[in-house]
Design an enzyme around this catalytic site. Sequence first.
Site, PDB file in Angstrom:
ATOM      1  N   SER A 433      -2.575  -6.088  -3.112  1.00  0.00           N
ATOM      2  CA  SER A 433      -2.804  -6.980  -1.978  1.00  0.00           C
ATOM      3  C   SER A 433      -1.668  -7.984  -1.821  1.00  0.00           C
ATOM      4  O   SER A 433      -1.637  -8.710  -0.836  1.00  0.00           O
ATOM      5  CB  SER A 433      -4.144  -7.694  -2.107  1.00  0.00           C
ATOM      6  OG  SER A 433      -4.399  -8.050  -3.414  1.00  0.00           O
ATOM      7  N   HIS A 454      -3.081  -0.379   1.840  1.00  0.00           N
ATOM      8  CA  HIS A 454      -3.884  -1.560   1.528  1.00  0.00           C
ATOM      9  C   HIS A 454      -5.237  -1.504   2.232  1.00  0.00           C
ATOM     10  O   HIS A 454      -5.334  -1.728   3.439  1.00  0.00           O
ATOM     11  CB  HIS A 454      -3.107  -2.819   1.941  1.00  0.00           C
ATOM     12  CG  HIS A 454      -3.776  -4.088   1.547  1.00  0.00           C
ATOM     13  ND1 HIS A 454      -3.575  -5.263   2.203  1.00  0.00           N
ATOM     14  CD2 HIS A 454      -4.650  -4.365   0.561  1.00  0.00           C
ATOM     15  CE1 HIS A 454      -4.302  -6.217   1.641  1.00  0.00           C
ATOM     16  NE2 HIS A 454      -4.966  -5.685   0.643  1.00  0.00           N
ATOM     17  N   GLU A 466      -3.759  -1.272   5.906  1.00  0.00           N
ATOM     18  CA  GLU A 466      -2.362  -1.630   6.180  1.00  0.00           C
ATOM     19  C   GLU A 466      -1.494  -0.596   5.472  1.00  0.00           C
ATOM     20  O   GLU A 466      -1.615  -0.410   4.255  1.00  0.00           O
ATOM     21  CB  GLU A 466      -2.037  -3.019   5.629  1.00  0.00           C
ATOM     22  CG  GLU A 466      -2.674  -4.155   6.411  1.00  0.00           C
ATOM     23  CD  GLU A 466      -2.270  -5.551   5.883  1.00  0.00           C
ATOM     24  OE1 GLU A 466      -2.278  -6.494   6.660  1.00  0.00           O
ATOM     25  OE2 GLU A 466      -1.957  -5.672   4.677  1.00  0.00           O
ATOM     26  N   ASN A 504      -3.288 -10.836   4.934  1.00  0.00           N
ATOM     27  CA  ASN A 504      -3.411 -11.932   3.969  1.00  0.00           C
ATOM     28  C   ASN A 504      -2.522 -13.108   4.347  1.00  0.00           C
ATOM     29  O   ASN A 504      -2.853 -14.261   4.097  1.00  0.00           O
ATOM     30  CB  ASN A 504      -3.087 -11.446   2.558  1.00  0.00           C
ATOM     31  CG  ASN A 504      -4.254 -10.669   1.974  1.00  0.00           C
ATOM     32  OD1 ASN A 504      -5.369 -10.748   2.495  1.00  0.00           O
ATOM     33  ND2 ASN A 504      -4.008  -9.912   0.927  1.00  0.00           N
TER      34      ASN A 504
HETATM   35  P1  NAI Z   1     -10.607  -4.585 -10.733  1.00  0.00           P
HETATM   36  O1  NAI Z   1     -10.216  -5.524 -11.786  1.00  0.00           O
HETATM   37  O2  NAI Z   1     -12.002  -4.571 -10.231  1.00  0.00           O
HETATM   38  O3  NAI Z   1     -10.284  -3.100 -11.210  1.00  0.00           O
HETATM   39  C1  NAI Z   1      -9.083  -2.716 -11.788  1.00  0.00           C
HETATM   40  C2  NAI Z   1      -9.370  -1.539 -12.703  1.00  0.00           C
HETATM   41  O4  NAI Z   1      -8.133  -0.975 -13.123  1.00  0.00           O
HETATM   42  C3  NAI Z   1     -10.118  -1.921 -13.976  1.00  0.00           C
HETATM   43  O5  NAI Z   1     -11.236  -1.096 -14.106  1.00  0.00           O
HETATM   44  C4  NAI Z   1      -9.108  -1.656 -15.092  1.00  0.00           C
HETATM   45  O6  NAI Z   1      -9.726  -1.176 -16.281  1.00  0.00           O
HETATM   46  C5  NAI Z   1      -8.261  -0.599 -14.468  1.00  0.00           C
HETATM   47  N1  NAI Z   1      -6.924  -0.456 -15.023  1.00  0.00           N
HETATM   48  C6  NAI Z   1      -6.097  -1.418 -15.467  1.00  0.00           C
HETATM   49  N2  NAI Z   1      -4.936  -0.865 -15.886  1.00  0.00           N
HETATM   50  C7  NAI Z   1      -5.030   0.465 -15.688  1.00  0.00           C
HETATM   51  C8  NAI Z   1      -4.168   1.565 -15.914  1.00  0.00           C
HETATM   52  N3  NAI Z   1      -2.993   1.406 -16.452  1.00  0.00           N
HETATM   53  N4  NAI Z   1      -4.604   2.788 -15.580  1.00  0.00           N
HETATM   54  C9  NAI Z   1      -5.825   2.973 -15.048  1.00  0.00           C
HETATM   55  N5  NAI Z   1      -6.682   1.957 -14.826  1.00  0.00           N
HETATM   56  C10 NAI Z   1      -6.287   0.728 -15.148  1.00  0.00           C
HETATM   57  O7  NAI Z   1      -9.575  -4.807  -9.545  1.00  0.00           O
HETATM   58  P2  NAI Z   1      -9.755  -4.591  -7.973  1.00  0.00           P
HETATM   59  O8  NAI Z   1     -10.335  -5.790  -7.364  1.00  0.00           O
HETATM   60  O9  NAI Z   1     -10.386  -3.280  -7.725  1.00  0.00           O
HETATM   61  O10 NAI Z   1      -8.240  -4.531  -7.508  1.00  0.00           O
HETATM   62  C11 NAI Z   1      -7.417  -3.431  -7.741  1.00  0.00           C
HETATM   63  C12 NAI Z   1      -6.184  -3.508  -6.877  1.00  0.00           C
HETATM   64  O11 NAI Z   1      -6.589  -3.551  -5.525  1.00  0.00           O
HETATM   65  C13 NAI Z   1      -5.331  -4.747  -7.094  1.00  0.00           C
HETATM   66  O12 NAI Z   1      -3.991  -4.399  -6.908  1.00  0.00           O
HETATM   67  C14 NAI Z   1      -5.807  -5.690  -6.000  1.00  0.00           C
HETATM   68  O13 NAI Z   1      -4.814  -6.604  -5.645  1.00  0.00           O
HETATM   69  C15 NAI Z   1      -6.062  -4.711  -4.900  1.00  0.00           C
HETATM   70  N6  NAI Z   1      -7.007  -5.156  -3.865  1.00  0.00           N
HETATM   71  C16 NAI Z   1      -8.165  -5.803  -4.212  1.00  0.00           C
HETATM   72  C17 NAI Z   1      -9.034  -6.229  -3.224  1.00  0.00           C
HETATM   73  C18 NAI Z   1     -10.302  -6.934  -3.592  1.00  0.00           C
HETATM   74  O14 NAI Z   1     -10.894  -7.563  -2.712  1.00  0.00           O
HETATM   75  N7  NAI Z   1     -10.773  -6.845  -4.812  1.00  0.00           N
HETATM   76  C19 NAI Z   1      -8.751  -6.008  -1.792  1.00  0.00           C
HETATM   77  C20 NAI Z   1      -7.551  -5.235  -1.560  1.00  0.00           C
HETATM   78  C21 NAI Z   1      -6.711  -4.863  -2.572  1.00  0.00           C
END
Ligand code: NAI
Length: 720
Positions: A433, A454, A466, A504
Amino acid sequence: MPSDFRLAVGGNRLATLSFDSAGRKVNVFTREALHELERLVGELAGRRDIGCLVLLSGKEGFIAGADLDGIAGVTDPVEAEAGARFGQRLFAAWEALPFPTVAAIRGVCLGGGTEISLASTWRVASDRPDTRIGLPEVRLGILPAWGGSVRLPRRIGVGAALDMILTGRAVSGRSALKSGLIDALLPEARFLDQVRDFALERLDRRRKEAGGGDGHGGGWKELLLEKNPLGRKIVFDQARKKTLEQTKGQYPAPLRALEVVRVGVEDGPRAGFDAEARSVAELATGRVAKNLIHVFRLGEESKRGPGVPGGEARPVGAVAVLGAGTMGGGIAQLVAQEADLPVRLKDLDPAALARGMEHAAGLFDRLVKKRRLTRAEERRKMALIQPALDYSGFGRVDLVIEAIVEKLAVKQAVFAEVAAAVPEAAVLASNTSSLPIGAIGETTPRRERVVGMHFFNPVHRMPLVEVIAAETTAASAVNTVFAFSRRLGKTPVLVRDTPGFLINRLLMVYSTEALWLLDEGHAIEDIDRAMVDWGMPVGPLALTDEVGIDVAGHVARFLQESFPDRVALPPWLARIAAPDRLGTKTGRGFYRYDGRERKEPDPAVYALLGLAPRVQSPDPGLLADRMVLPMVNEAARCLAEGVVRSAGELDVAMIFGTGFPPFRGGLCRWADQEGLGQVVATLERLESAVSERYRPAEALRDTAAAGGFYARFPGGAVTS
Ligand code: NAI
């Protein structure tokens, strides 16, 4: 002039009238089509060789409704009313033909298509899964005015009719049969034979019952309409209450439609038709309808609009999602559900993987409960998602969507690693993001395949994606993600790889202003209410709670570094973001929560700030200006920097990514309608009264001088 209708009279005195709009993919009632139909109906009225007439479509779907260009262009209420009355007369003449008619519906039947069906003696539909029947007019700010608002309640009862007309929701063939909207649901195989058999059988039955009834059925509903005024009053009152709650007085069409239906039911069809024509004339020439039609067309445009020149989209047959967290689980489910493709879902942590699978299963379960999926389909689709702790199976993957932790070094390492596990041509997309796509790909071999994809949270609900192109990204990678986003039912908007991308960046100047208002002594609820009343789905502080105060703070600090002249954060932000006060997920933020349900604002927040809310009865218009105008200012910069290609695409992104109120037509369109000169003047006033942050950008002044956003950044074909 090419003809839209073809009449054929066959054996058994059964005739067919086939509608096939010349030069179009779907049938629409253009002015020409309506006039041709008028001539035909005049001629048909004198035919004695026809026993029954079947209305068919020569296209994939039945009839998509009236021609939007006509409605979008009309500015004179007298002309709009005449248009409605013309359609009413035409369908009344159709209804009065000396032989029965059958509307044979297959696929999409909307608006005017549903209205001519209602004016037919019988309606039958194919059991094809894409058969949908509806009156979506209120979604465009108008109402069914070719007799639909009068005929539908007589056909299916007041409650069911209001439900369809006030929400604009289309119903499936099965539920149309249940409500009595159609008389038979026929198998798609041998549809036309089945329609003929239906018509012959009904004609036969009619002959036998000659003199007894008109075959319209639904007698008890007529009874209900005629005999039970008290029951009707309750139905209307409840519908009014619900509509007011949902539209908050910002969408005039549903309330007008309710009144028109009431007049049609209480005072009879003639009064109902009159009310239809007068109300639609007023609505169609008003600002809200124009904005809603504009937004509808923007959405249609972005379903087809171009990706980038210079490289074809690659076919995608298998997908991998990295990270099974909040976003990853939802993305994997979407791929299985919408694209029906196998998807590897990989995480490092088995517990996270289990949670991700559970999240996907929960989303499928909801679709089953909504009857959009059978249990068997759910099982099959769920089996498409294969959980993984390593890269096994990645050798067949065409597209990787990464959704792991938001840390550049980790993403760089993972991209380099995954690049070695997938075919050379596979496209590698990041859901980051905030991190630059160019930087994420720095360590990836063949970095031209690294691109941003995105999604917005929650993935299954937010329609925007996006698509972020870094300087180094190849056109084929961009176009692959463009095409695949559409396959997922999402709306892709191309965005340049600059800090905060588009949404954002715009939201940040908006929500930081909310923080400053709080700092100045405004109450949490006043700030949020001002924006909800303005039309946003949630207020900025409630939104910050939903995103997470920590996550929002992280993005805000990142943008502050990128745009220090205008993104400023109150010093107390770090104090608010305590581990037990991160927003919805910790049960406390600017508000208190019971589970995920938002309760009252948390008074402890004021103590943390060291101040009590002291502004009594603030001016909501001023509060809205304080939060919306910085976004307009930033939008001008984004367009001038080429972060997004056109004002229309920026507006689509805001509506589909943030729920920006469609009745305002979009951020740029709203600003244009206010007048950019006026916007600049208000920003200047705020600059001297509040802060330098409000200084109108050079880009905004230039845009104002060029005649507005849509004049300076017209983009694609959408210009109205
Ligand atoms: P989250 O923390 O809920 O999930 C991330 C997951 O990735 C965790 O389960 C973790 O164990 C896993 N992980 C970490 N390193 C890893 C690796 N090397 N290989 C495989 N899995 C791995 O995070 P979330 O919120 O789902 O965000 C994920 C991405 O999406 C980030 O880049 C965030 O900026 C982006 N994003 C998040 C939004 C939100 O509202 N939460 C909205 C849009 C984008």
